[in-house]
Design a protein around this motif. Structure first.
Motif, short mmCIF file in Angstrom:
data_model
loop_
_atom_site.label_atom_id
_atom_site.label_comp_id
_atom_site.label_asym_id
_atom_site.label_seq_id
_atom_site.Cartn_x
_atom_site.Cartn_y
_atom_site.Cartn_z
N UNK A 49 0.75 -1.08 0.04
CA UNK A 49 -0.12 -0.07 -0.10
C UNK A 49 0.82 1.21 -0.09
N UNK A 50 0.91 2.05 -1.08
CA UNK A 50 1.75 3.17 -1.12
C UNK A 50 2.93 2.90 -2.15
N UNK A 51 2.35 2.17 -3.32
CA UNK A 51 3.31 1.50 -4.50
C UNK A 51 4.11 2.69 -4.84
N UNK A 52 3.49 3.99 -5.28
CA UNK A 52 4.11 5.23 -5.74
C UNK A 52 5.49 5.68 -4.76
N UNK A 53 5.20 5.57 -3.52
CA UNK A 53 6.09 5.80 -2.58
C UNK A 53 7.24 4.74 -2.47
N UNK A 54 6.55 3.39 -2.77
CA UNK A 54 7.93 2.31 -2.94
C UNK A 54 8.87 2.67 -4.06
N UNK A 55 8.24 2.85 -5.18
CA UNK A 55 8.84 2.90 -6.31
C UNK A 55 9.62 4.26 -6.44
N UNK A 56 9.37 5.22 -5.68
CA UNK A 56 10.22 6.41 -5.58
C UNK A 56 11.26 6.41 -4.52
N UNK A 57 11.47 5.42 -3.55
CA UNK A 57 12.37 5.29 -2.48
C UNK A 57 11.88 5.93 -1.53
N UNK A 58 10.67 6.44 -1.19
CA UNK A 58 10.16 6.85 -0.01
C UNK A 58 9.68 5.98 0.90
N UNK A 59 10.21 5.77 2.12
CA UNK A 59 9.96 4.70 2.99
C UNK A 59 8.54 4.49 3.73
#
Length: 271
Positions: free
Chosen positions: A94-104
């Protein structure tokens, strides 16, 4: 013993399994977090999916296939399998866009629903070393990066002027015609922020926020969150006040201010 004669697992059994599922998910998702060569694809609905989303859900499903073969499963990436009263509901990241941008700030969400009602919920955020969990009647809990485990409870704030809220996304509120109502509410409360995804709900359950509300949510976005908020003493409903997970919205509060927040937004929206 035939499957029909097998004893039904207890909620503590199911919670223990959900926590092990989260362990397995964390091990997979963290392997590819912030990887320079992370594979990212676009789904038919034009949202993104990474190789880690798929691998994490597969890892969870493998364990469920082995340990709860007669339970149904709903996952964001691979849909529904089975048709039983007991259903595991999974959002692998949940939060794939954060995941793919390296945001933890992203999480794996794991829930068990029985007849559509959430009974067990686990929210695991391995990149920041945090996890939260609950089972109906067994309280809400969290563990920290240092290994401390403690019970959690919503705040006792009883005035909107002292409340801190997360509205998640302006786009969501605008899309349902409630942006003016939100803007009005932000002038009443003490503090407003759009933290996003699962984390603000956990802050609410810990007593750090008083309202988290959003729209355009799916069952797998909120099924794990609902029992944690409720077992922490808060209220979790859809915006229309129902307890349905498929209503497309979520409205979580510390309970004390639930009706006041709802009335303020509805009154403004009706103008």
């Amino acid at each position: 013993m035939s499957p029909l004669e097998a004893p039904c697992p207890t909620l503590p059994d199911d919670l223990a399994l959900a926590l092990r599922l989260a362990d397995a998910a964390d091990a997979v998702s963290m392997q590819r977090f912030d990887a320079a060569d992370l594979r990212i694809d676009t789904k038919p609905d034009r949202t993104h999916v990474t190789e880690a989303d798929l691998a994490t859900e597969r890892a969870i499903r493998r364990i469920l296939d082995a340990e709860r073969p007669h339970d149904a499963v709903l996952g964001e990436e691979f849909g529904t399998s089975g048709d039983t009263a007991r259903r595991w509901v999974i959002d692998p990241i949940d939060g794939t866009h954060n995941y793919m941008r390296g945001i933890p700030v992203w999480a794996t969400l794991i829930a068990l629903t029985v007849d559509g009602v959430p009974q067990v919920g686990v929210v695991s955020q391995p990149a920041i070393g945090r996890r939260w969990w609950a089972a109906v009647g067994h309280g809400a809990w969290t563990s920290t990066a240092s290994g401390e485990t403690r019970g959690i409870r919503v705040s006792e704030v009883d005035e909107m002027g002292a409340a801190s809220i997360s509205f998640q996304s302006i786009e969501q509120w605008d899309g349902v015609g409630l942006l003016p109502a939100l803007e009005s509410l932000t002038r009443v409360v003490w503090r407003d922020r759009a933290y996003g995804d699962a984390l603000p709900y956990m802050w609410l359950a810990e007593g750090r926020l008083e309202l988290v509300a959003e729209f355009d949510v799916k069952e797998y976005d909120i099924a794990a969150i609902a029992p944690i908020v409720r077992e922490a003493g808060g209220r979790f409903t859809a915006f229309d006040g129902s307890d349905r997970l498929d209503a497309g919205s979520s409205f979580a509060t510390n309970g004390i201010l639930h009706d006041a927040f709802s009335a303020a937004l509805r009154d403004e929206a009706a103008r």
